[in-house]
Design an enzyme around this catalytic site. Sequence first.
Site, PDB file in Angstrom:
ATOM      1  N   ASP A 191       0.874  -1.163   0.000  1.00  0.00           N
ATOM      2  CA  ASP A 191       0.000   0.000   0.000  1.00  0.00           C
ATOM      3  C   ASP A 191       0.920   1.224   0.000  1.00  0.00           C
ATOM      4  OD1 ASP A 191      -2.062   1.804   0.062  1.00  0.00           O
ATOM      5  OD2 ASP A 191      -3.127   0.859   1.724  1.00  0.00           O
TER       6      ASP A 191
HETATM    7  C1  BGC Z   1      -4.900   3.393  -0.008  1.00  0.00           C
HETATM    8  C2  BGC Z   1      -5.010   2.415  -1.157  1.00  0.00           C
HETATM    9  C3  BGC Z   1      -4.777   3.129  -2.447  1.00  0.00           C
HETATM   10  C4  BGC Z   1      -3.437   3.818  -2.419  1.00  0.00           C
HETATM   11  C5  BGC Z   1      -3.126   4.599  -3.670  1.00  0.00           C
HETATM   12  C6  BGC Z   1      -3.622   4.212  -0.072  1.00  0.00           C
HETATM   13  O1  BGC Z   1      -3.675   5.238   0.862  1.00  0.00           O
HETATM   14  O2  BGC Z   1      -4.971   2.711   1.223  1.00  0.00           O
HETATM   15  O3  BGC Z   1      -6.278   1.809  -1.144  1.00  0.00           O
HETATM   16  O4  BGC Z   1      -4.859   2.219  -3.511  1.00  0.00           O
HETATM   17  O5  BGC Z   1      -3.419   4.744  -1.340  1.00  0.00           O
HETATM   18  O6  BGC Z   1      -3.944   5.711  -3.771  1.00  0.00           O
END
Ligand code: BGC
Length: 767
Positions: free
Chosen positions: A229
């Site tokens: 993530d």
């Molecule tokens: C989120 C993800 C997301 C990623 C990219 C993170 O903060 O938890 O779900 O895909 O950011 O935006």
Amino acid sequence: MSTTSTPEPTDADDDLERRAALLTGAGFWATKAGEGVRALALSDGPHGVRRQRGDDLGLLDSEPATCFPTGSAIASSWDADLVREVGVALGREANALDVDVLLGPAINVKRSPLGGRNFEYLSEDPYLAGVLATAWALGVQSTGVGTSLKHFAVNSQETDRMRVSAEVDARALREIYLPAFERVVREAAPATVMSSYNAVNGVFSSENRWLLTELLREEWGFDGLVVSDWGAVKDRVEALRAGLDLEMPGSGDEGTAAIVAAVRAGTLDRALVDTSLERLRRLADRTAARRDRSPAAGSGAASFDADAHHALARRAGAASAVLLRNEGGTLPLRPGQRVAVIGGFAVDPQIQGGGSSHVNPTRVDRPLDELRHALGEDRVPYAAGYAMDEADDGDGVDGGDGGDGAALLAEARSVAAAADVAVVFAGLAEAEQSEGFDRTHLELPAAHVALIREVAAAAPRTVVVLQNGGVVSLEPWHDDVDAILESWTLGQAAGGALADVLTGAVTPSGRLAETIPLALTDTPSYLNFPGENERVRHGEGVFVGYRSYTTTERAVRYPFGHGLSYTEFAHDGLAAEATGRDTARVTVTVRNAGAVAGADVVQVYVAPAAAPVRRPVRELGAFARVHLEPGEARTAVLELERRAFAFWDDPKGRWRVQPGTYEVQLGRSASDVVARVPLELEGDVDRPGPLSLESTVGEWFGHPVVGPVLLEGLLEKATPEQVEASEAGLKLVEGMPMAQFARFPGVEIPQETLDGLIALSLAQASA
Ligand code: BGC
């Protein structure tokens, strides 16, 4: 500083550095190109494509794309075919926007209704979430675009998400938090899996070798790429060692330098770099196929059929809304009725939640316009009812709109009183439900509650249409209104979809994918959510959502699986037959006994056979949507998999199906079982485990071979009085380890006898 112990850089080191560098992103939304691997574009998901052209978080200025119903909405459709269709459309848009990997599906189990991202997630039930997410991933990937299954794992809250450790026992992990991931991995082979921010039982997901390698790859057979993530990597070397291939977003050279240093110091196997790079290469090759198919690949001048996708969003929206209450046939609205539409959300619908999933919609249907279009402009007066910019802190005190609030309510009352039916639009604004924080209560804004009550008192009939991504409390106004339509965050076609359902152009068929409780304090995770001191204890174990309410017989406002229709369904001839030792086939005939066409969702629950662990009284085992014309009947055939009967046998570290009598139940919801049939299963017949001196008296006597031998030996030397007394006495000492029992005066089992019996049990166990 001494450098004498550091070897001089060689060509191999340069090579290593170049390769390692590719395992960290180029920026927010792209990977690096090099070593013959092209750069890949990654974009959020899940309910629309959020394609950023710039290299920043820029949450609100992505390329226009269709905003489909969010996870909480589309899960209420219980319609895997529909979800797959949406997946295909998402894949087409991703292709058109030159995206290689769409970051979804997001499938964390909804442990608490307060979860800030519940609007993105699917369900409190892992089977439902797993089946729908599999359809989503298969749909997207059929277009050549990759998916990213997230957030792996146990990321059921936003509070302290980058530090908190989810403390979960093995059964809850296996039975609740992991099965949806497992199904998608095994059945849809997602291109990537995204490791979550949080730790699981003390080890950060991104550094969790058990999670990322032993479970995901070795046990489930995942052969794609593990991506972090965004910002989840703390220790790059530990992460690589655990099985995390790609760090996102780019973090400069720090991670690469750490990897190179560790390889040179001999503490990290260089082969891991090569393996991860190979996986990145495979992903690039795999998604390259889509570039060949996509007419606009890489050109930036791509397009997709925005009208067709908007129409799909409308159809999906109509299938997702859940009719919770409909007293006296208030809905559907009838031609000629004067329908007062009240509440700002009718003009400015709340179509999604906030955060990384925010889609910049191609257009937005307004419910008021669509209702006027369907019912006639002059039949549909409107009143705003509350101020749209009002911040509500949920303390029950109106957010300071004072006189304006009173004027808005007075206007709403008079419009409502002059109508046949008032339709009040209420719910949560996007800013109140978002990634990054959990909600702290379940209440609607005070101004919305006040409006509902005022209108209900003034109008002949009142319908409440709710727009909220996560569950809201329906207390204390529930009984004041005639009908409630829970529409969740329904996406950009919310207006048209709602008009379709409200007017009866579409018969509602949504079913709750999560429980609506009576009170927050009733929720199973209440005492342990969102945790404290950087730990969140999942003390309720496997009793998440309806598994808790049904087992403890706690009343809820609306149970999991609930949803009304404009027609009636009759169910007949429920039957279940075993198709193997641990699988079964269920059949039931569904008839549309009402006057309009509609879809029923057949819900099959399994009540467990007696087991050595405490199990929920019932769990969803299979479901099927059946569309029927009035008077039409069809027989639904549903397969119950081994997992529908199994529990996780923690001491043995494996799934177990207990032999015995199960009950197959047909439910209109998890709380309303309308038919039941018994089902005998052979299950797993295990050889008895070996005995030891630490095994209890009960275990010794219960052993199928040793027990009778032991009993015979004891009875031989006992008087009739002792035999009689021993029967009652045995209960008393059942839980005592044999070591102590054997030494009791009068019992005195010689050590060699015990050794012999232990040997006998060992022979049995390995026979
Ligand atoms: C989120 C993800 C997301 C990623 C990219 C993170 O903060 O938890 O779900 O895909 O950011 O935006």
